[in-house]
Enzyme design. Structure first.
Site, PDB file in Angstrom:
ATOM      1  N   LYS A   2       0.780  -1.214   0.011  1.00  0.00           N
ATOM      2  CA  LYS A   2      -0.024  -0.092  -0.075  1.00  0.00           C
ATOM      3  C   LYS A   2       0.886   1.281  -0.066  1.00  0.00           C
ATOM      4  O   LYS A   2       1.900   1.245   0.891  1.00  0.00           O
ATOM      5  CB  LYS A   2      -0.922  -0.019   1.456  1.00  0.00           C
ATOM      6  CG  LYS A   2      -1.791  -1.007   1.397  1.00  0.00           C
ATOM      7  CD  LYS A   2      -2.652  -1.014   2.779  1.00  0.00           C
ATOM      8  CE  LYS A   2      -3.561  -2.121   2.825  1.00  0.00           C
ATOM      9  NZ  LYS A   2      -4.362  -2.074   4.068  1.00  0.00           N
ATOM     10  N   TYR A  38      -5.313   5.197  -0.669  1.00  0.00           N
ATOM     11  CA  TYR A  38      -4.444   4.122  -0.772  1.00  0.00           C
ATOM     12  C   TYR A  38      -4.360   3.726  -1.971  1.00  0.00           C
ATOM     13  O   TYR A  38      -5.477   3.459  -2.863  1.00  0.00           O
ATOM     14  CB  TYR A  38      -5.392   2.856   0.034  1.00  0.00           C
ATOM     15  CG  TYR A  38      -5.882   3.000   1.075  1.00  0.00           C
ATOM     16  CD1 TYR A  38      -5.480   2.082   2.330  1.00  0.00           C
ATOM     17  CD2 TYR A  38      -7.042   3.764   1.389  1.00  0.00           C
ATOM     18  CE1 TYR A  38      -6.492   2.126   3.535  1.00  0.00           C
ATOM     19  CE2 TYR A  38      -7.926   3.749   2.465  1.00  0.00           C
ATOM     20  CZ  TYR A  38      -7.393   3.063   3.640  1.00  0.00           C
ATOM     21  OH  TYR A  38      -8.282   3.265   5.031  1.00  0.00           O
ATOM     22  N   ASP A  67     -12.625  -4.627  13.996  1.00  0.00           N
ATOM     23  CA  ASP A  67     -11.449  -4.477  14.380  1.00  0.00           C
ATOM     24  C   ASP A  67     -11.455  -4.462  15.858  1.00  0.00           C
ATOM     25  O   ASP A  67     -10.358  -4.697  16.592  1.00  0.00           O
ATOM     26  CB  ASP A  67     -11.143  -2.956  14.038  1.00  0.00           C
ATOM     27  CG  ASP A  67     -10.899  -2.625  12.451  1.00  0.00           C
ATOM     28  OD1 ASP A  67     -10.419  -3.687  11.851  1.00  0.00           O
ATOM     29  OD2 ASP A  67     -10.962  -1.469  12.069  1.00  0.00           O
TER      30      ASP A  67
END
Length: 192
Positions: free
Chosen positions: A77, A137, A177
């Protein structure tokens, strides 16, 4: 553009050349030949071609990460902020690597225009430090849900020192997450 090695081998800070005058400013945000030459100058290989761009917007205190994809869809990335600012983090998740479990973090912002290159084999995350922070990104592989993995953002074995906006005791997390496993239980890369 100038590429600067970080304390985590393979992860590189990209500082663009910005040309400003009384009309405003101009910069190249991406130049493959210069990027590849800069990596070569640091003794690092050129990445696979970038095949997907992503763009997110987050309010202050949103923490996204620590994310990665496993082979055959591992992603490198190249990330940057076009509005607001973040504290951006990369973690070495290549089991057997001398820097396995180590992390590096830096502030990326619309004002400093820096980018961070995170190669395959590293987890990535960031916390937004301002409202309406826009994050871009470039990735070397497409998103594939079956290959997507996460590591817990506050794993004490990694010990990331996340800065949070004033008045916020904990980051704002997506359910995936918040439920991510620690590094010791995560499916990771082999250093090889």
């Amino acid at each position: 553009m100038r590429l600067v090695a970080t304390a985590l081998p393979g992860v590189v800070l990209v500082e663009p050349a910005v040309f400003a005058d009384d009309r405003g400013w101009f910069m190249e945000s991406w130049n493959q030949a210069r990027f590849d030459a800069g990596l070569a100058g640091l003794g690092l290989p050129a990445p696979r071609a970038f095949v997907q761009d992503n763009h997110s917007c987050s309010r202050a205190g949103v923490l996204r990460g620590l994310h990665y994809q496993l082979p055959p869809h591992a992603q490198g990335k190249l990330v940057r902020v076009t509005r607001g600012r973040v504290f951006d983090v990369a973690v070495d998740i290549r089991r057997g690597s001398p820097s396995f479990g180590r992390w590096v973090g830096t502030e990326l912002s619309a004002a400093n225009r820096r980018q961070l290159w995170i190669p395959e084999g590293f987890a990535h995350g960031f916390v937004a430090l301002e409202d309406d922070t826009e994050f871009l990104y470039k990735t070397t592989d497409i998103y594939v849900r079956e290959c997507e993995r996460s590591i817990r953002w506050d794993d004490p074995a990694i010990g990331i020192d996340w800065p949070l906006p004033a008045g916020l005791a904990a980051p704002l997390l997506a359910p995936k997450d918040a439920a991510a496993p620690p590094l010791a239980q995560a499916e990771v890369f082999d250093a090889g």
